[in-house]
Design a protein around this motif. Structure first.
Motif, short mmCIF file in Angstrom:
data_model
loop_
_atom_site.label_atom_id
_atom_site.label_comp_id
_atom_site.label_asym_id
_atom_site.label_seq_id
_atom_site.Cartn_x
_atom_site.Cartn_y
_atom_site.Cartn_z
N VAL A 77 0.20 2.95 -10.29
CA VAL A 77 -0.70 3.93 -10.87
C VAL A 77 -0.24 5.31 -10.43
O VAL A 77 0.11 5.52 -9.27
N VAL A 78 -0.23 6.24 -11.39
CA VAL A 78 0.12 7.63 -11.08
C VAL A 78 -1.02 8.54 -11.53
O VAL A 78 -1.43 8.50 -12.70
N ASP A 79 -1.55 9.31 -10.61
CA ASP A 79 -2.51 10.36 -10.94
C ASP A 79 -1.76 11.68 -11.01
O ASP A 79 -1.21 12.14 -10.00
N TYR A 80 -1.74 12.26 -12.21
CA TYR A 80 -1.06 13.54 -12.41
C TYR A 80 -2.05 14.55 -12.95
O TYR A 80 -2.50 14.47 -14.09
N ASN A 117 0.82 -1.23 0.00
CA ASN A 117 0.00 0.00 0.00
C ASN A 117 0.85 1.27 0.00
O ASN A 117 0.67 2.17 0.82
N VAL A 118 1.77 1.33 -0.91
CA VAL A 118 2.68 2.48 -0.99
C VAL A 118 1.96 3.67 -1.63
O VAL A 118 1.39 3.54 -2.72
N VAL A 119 1.99 4.81 -0.97
CA VAL A 119 1.43 6.04 -1.52
C VAL A 119 2.46 7.15 -1.34
O VAL A 119 2.92 7.42 -0.23
N ILE A 120 2.83 7.77 -2.47
CA ILE A 120 3.76 8.90 -2.46
C ILE A 120 3.06 10.06 -3.16
O ILE A 120 2.70 9.96 -4.33
N LYS A 121 2.86 11.14 -2.43
CA LYS A 121 1.98 12.20 -2.91
C LYS A 121 2.63 13.57 -2.76
O LYS A 121 3.28 13.85 -1.75
N ASN A 122 2.46 14.42 -3.78
CA ASN A 122 2.84 15.82 -3.68
C ASN A 122 1.72 16.69 -4.22
O ASN A 122 0.61 16.19 -4.46
N GLU A 123 1.97 17.96 -4.44
CA GLU A 123 0.90 18.87 -4.85
C GLU A 123 0.32 18.54 -6.22
O GLU A 123 -0.85 18.82 -6.50
N GLU A 124 1.13 17.92 -7.09
CA GLU A 124 0.67 17.69 -8.46
C GLU A 124 0.32 16.23 -8.76
O GLU A 124 -0.43 15.97 -9.69
N SER A 125 0.86 15.28 -8.02
CA SER A 125 0.67 13.88 -8.40
C SER A 125 0.57 12.97 -7.19
O SER A 125 1.01 13.31 -6.09
N THR A 126 -0.02 11.78 -7.43
CA THR A 126 -0.10 10.74 -6.43
C THR A 126 0.34 9.42 -7.06
O THR A 126 -0.22 9.00 -8.08
N PHE A 127 1.35 8.81 -6.45
CA PHE A 127 1.86 7.51 -6.91
C PHE A 127 1.35 6.44 -5.96
O PHE A 127 1.43 6.59 -4.74
N LYS A 128 0.85 5.32 -6.55
CA LYS A 128 0.40 4.18 -5.74
C LYS A 128 1.01 2.90 -6.30
O LYS A 128 0.96 2.67 -7.50
#
Length: 219
Positions: free
Chosen positions: A207-210, A176-187
């Motif tokens: 999956v990357v939400d950008y 369940n790795v989540v790395i998030k900043n102001e522009e994107s979320t990596f899972k």
């Protein structure tokens, strides 16, 4: 004074020893010298028959060979086997500083077990976080913890497990790795993270939400 097995020695201003019970008492400042560490505190009580002892004071432990320093409010030990430090634990190792409530330093397997909540930060201050039930490997400088939540200069970080290779400046996040900043979320599920460059290497599908876009990838 040295113990009979010569695994530990005590230095202090005074000492009382009962040959019948095996009780050894030294009041005031005491220095304990083990095979790979030095411990400083006050008011030692030790039993030569059981090998168990404690200091009635705050404690500071140093292992210069492995760049390790541990402080705490209470200290007990089993000669040649383990050291237990309780309350207000401060541990400084290879590029890591950790605080917790309890630590057990196993002298045989050269690991420090931290069974309570752990707050830690890299020595450069770039990455910090909280985890549960951690283990620090004194020889290699590796830190392993569970239920990690933290942050770096640009990202928030979370995973079920963290493995921090302090000498390699590399962190492995697992589950369940989540790395998030102001522009994107990596899972993802299995990630190598390099804190100095804030770069990611995924070892599993991700999956990357950008912004309004979504990207899927494989390792």
């Amino acid at each position: 004074v040295k113990t009979l097995d010569k695994k530990m020695s005590f230095k202090g201003k005074n000492a009382k020893y009962n040959q019948v019970t095996g009780d050894f008492i030294s009041e005031g400042a005491v220095l304990l010298q083990g095979e790979n560490y030095i411990a400083r505190g006050n008011n030692l009580t030790y039993n030569s028959k059981s090998g168990f002892g404690k200091l009635d004071s705050q404690i500071e432990i140093e292992n210069s060979k492995e760049n390790l320093r541990v402080k705490g409010d209470k200290f007990s030990f089993q000669n040649g086997e383990y050291l237990i430090i309780d309350e207000n634990i401060y541990m400084e190792g290879k590029n890591i500083i950790a605080n917790s409530k309890r630590a057990k330093y196993n002298l045989k397997d050269k690991k420090i077990y931290l069974p309570e909540k752990i707050d830690f930060v890299t020595k450069d201050g770039k990455t910090s976080g909280k985890s549960d039930n951690g283990v620090y490997y004194t020889e290699t400088g590796k830190f392993v913890g569970n239920n990690f939540n933290g942050k770096s200069a640009e990202n928030t970080l979370s995973s079920k497990k963290i493995i921090y290779f302090t000498e390699a400046e590399k962190i492995a996040f697992q589950g369940n790795v989540v790395i998030k900043n102001e522009e994107s979320t990596f899972k993802g599920e299995n990630v190598e993270y390099y804190p100095n460059s804030e770069t990611i290497k995924s070892l599993s599908d991700y999956v990357v939400d950008y912004r309004e876009f979504k990207f899927k990838g494989a390792s």
